[in-house]
Design a protein around this motif. Sequence first.
Motif, PDB file in Angstrom:
ATOM      1  N   PRO A 381      49.952  43.191  51.855  1.00 42.59           N
ATOM      2  CA  PRO A 381      49.047  42.648  50.835  1.00 42.59           C
ATOM      3  C   PRO A 381      48.144  41.559  51.400  1.00 42.59           C
ATOM      4  N   GLU A 382      46.850  41.690  51.120  1.00 43.31           N
ATOM      5  CA  GLU A 382      45.874  40.747  51.664  1.00 43.31           C
ATOM      6  C   GLU A 382      44.718  40.601  50.687  1.00 43.31           C
ATOM      7  N   GLU A 383      44.381  39.363  50.357  1.00 44.20           N
ATOM      8  CA  GLU A 383      43.232  39.107  49.488  1.00 44.20           C
ATOM      9  C   GLU A 383      41.955  39.303  50.305  1.00 44.20           C
ATOM     10  N   ALA A 384      41.171  40.316  49.934  1.00 40.46           N
ATOM     11  CA  ALA A 384      39.991  40.669  50.717  1.00 40.46           C
ATOM     12  C   ALA A 384      38.707  40.097  50.151  1.00 40.46           C
ATOM     13  N   PHE A 385      38.731  39.669  48.885  1.00 43.05           N
ATOM     14  CA  PHE A 385      37.497  39.248  48.245  1.00 43.05           C
ATOM     15  C   PHE A 385      37.838  38.406  47.027  1.00 43.05           C
ATOM     16  N   SER A 386      37.022  37.395  46.752  1.00 43.07           N
ATOM     17  CA  SER A 386      37.183  36.592  45.544  1.00 43.07           C
ATOM     18  C   SER A 386      35.834  36.007  45.161  1.00 43.07           C
ATOM     19  N   THR A 387      35.560  35.952  43.890  1.00 41.37           N
ATOM     20  CA  THR A 387      34.324  35.332  43.423  1.00 41.37           C
ATOM     21  C   THR A 387      34.511  34.808  42.019  1.00 41.37           C
ATOM     22  N   CYS A 388      33.680  33.845  41.655  1.00 43.72           N
ATOM     23  CA  CYS A 388      33.745  33.211  40.345  1.00 43.72           C
ATOM     24  C   CYS A 388      32.963  34.030  39.326  1.00 43.72           C
ATOM     25  N   LEU A 389      33.578  34.350  38.203  1.00 41.93           N
ATOM     26  CA  LEU A 389      32.924  35.105  37.143  1.00 41.93           C
ATOM     27  C   LEU A 389      32.374  34.206  36.037  1.00 41.93           C
ATOM     28  N   ALA A 390      33.031  33.086  35.800  1.00 39.95           N
ATOM     29  CA  ALA A 390      32.584  32.142  34.774  1.00 39.95           C
ATOM     30  C   ALA A 390      33.064  30.751  35.163  1.00 39.95           C
ATOM     31  N   ALA A 391      32.197  29.766  34.999  1.00 35.78           N
ATOM     32  CA  ALA A 391      32.532  28.390  35.350  1.00 35.78           C
ATOM     33  C   ALA A 391      32.649  27.561  34.077  1.00 35.78           C
ATOM     34  N   GLY A 392      33.731  26.812  33.954  1.00 36.52           N
ATOM     35  CA  GLY A 392      33.878  25.909  32.833  1.00 36.52           C
ATOM     36  C   GLY A 392      34.339  26.605  31.566  1.00 36.52           C
ATOM     37  N   ALA A 393      34.379  25.823  30.490  1.00 30.65           N
ATOM     38  CA  ALA A 393      34.905  26.304  29.211  1.00 30.65           C
ATOM     39  C   ALA A 393      34.010  27.372  28.628  1.00 30.65           C
TER      40      ALA A 393
END
Length: 394
Positions: A381-393
Amino acid sequence: MVGGTRARQSGTLRIGWAVWMAIAIGALLAGAGPDAAAAPCATGAPIDARLFLVGDAGAPEPEEPALRAVPAASAAARQALGPERTAIVFLGDNVYPIGLPDPASGGRAKAERRLAALLEQAGVPANRAFLVPGNHDWDNAGDDGWNAVRRQAEWVERAGARLLPREGCPGPASVELGRHLRLVFIDTQWFLHAGPKPRHPDSDCPADSEAEWVASLRQTLAAPGHAIVLAHHPLRTGGPHGGNFGWQEHVFPLRETASWLWAPLPVLGSLYPLVRGAGVSNQDLMGPRYRALRQTLATAFAPAPPLVYAAGHDHGLQVIRGSEHGARWHVGSGSGNARLVSRVREVPGTVFALAASGFARLDVHGDGAVSVSIVLAEPDPEEAFSTCLAAGAP
């Protein structure tokens, strides 16, 4: 005679080089790596809830890579956050090839073993798990589909999981996860299904017509918090169901019916993707019922678009930015079975696309920030990608 032998050998070499070139080109086109602009959420708030998304895992091998990777990760999340803040969702096609048959059927025992293996490998009932119906769960879109999906709901509930929506209804059904996340389950096969299904006015479904369903979904999406719509059929995809075929589909078209059928049909096989691209199948985005489904969802989403529309169906891993009158993000996680992984390519808005076994993970922070990560299951298992979809409340 010697000359003829050399000619045949030369021809064989040319064919061999052609095959290897096709394989190399296919490998290059099989997936796209992370977008350079991808970045984690800029938040110091702790994680409030974690959601794992696994699709099309309905024919698991012993120690299936994606299913093997989920329990350890979910157990750690469950220990840190509590069971009420973690969940696993299987995005349809939970039992290949025709869902859960009638108990008198000869295929019932095999289907039960496959469904039991899926849940056991994913750590159910210790992990809180939900299943969404897919076309294969509806008797592979056959006449016994409505009965098959109701049988599966009863079986998985006895095993400690839940299939939503229930009773073959289109939904929506919603579940709160943590303080900011609302899981909204819909059954897209209900819209595509040509056989018997619950219809207005003779069913017990809360919504059993298109108009009722749109109104109910709009009301659900309008509530505070981040809405994640969970379905089987994607609205956007760079896989075969979106008309994106690679060399394997042209040369080995029989693998669509059985993954082990590596029988080459290099010319005749090209007719298969061409016919599919013409919209003859309502399981493809180009099919008439599928086009109507996408328009219905766009209508339902227009007043309050969900943050994420997550689906399986195509057997790859995708993260796609949304478009006007649709979900803000599309997540494709349909590679829960390593033997069935298929080609995926970039489409407009793609930030990640890869043909590999794995799953998607959504993390929701205490301030409402939401990120998506793609975890590859093999070899480890390896995290290949991550990104922010929504910032804050929200």
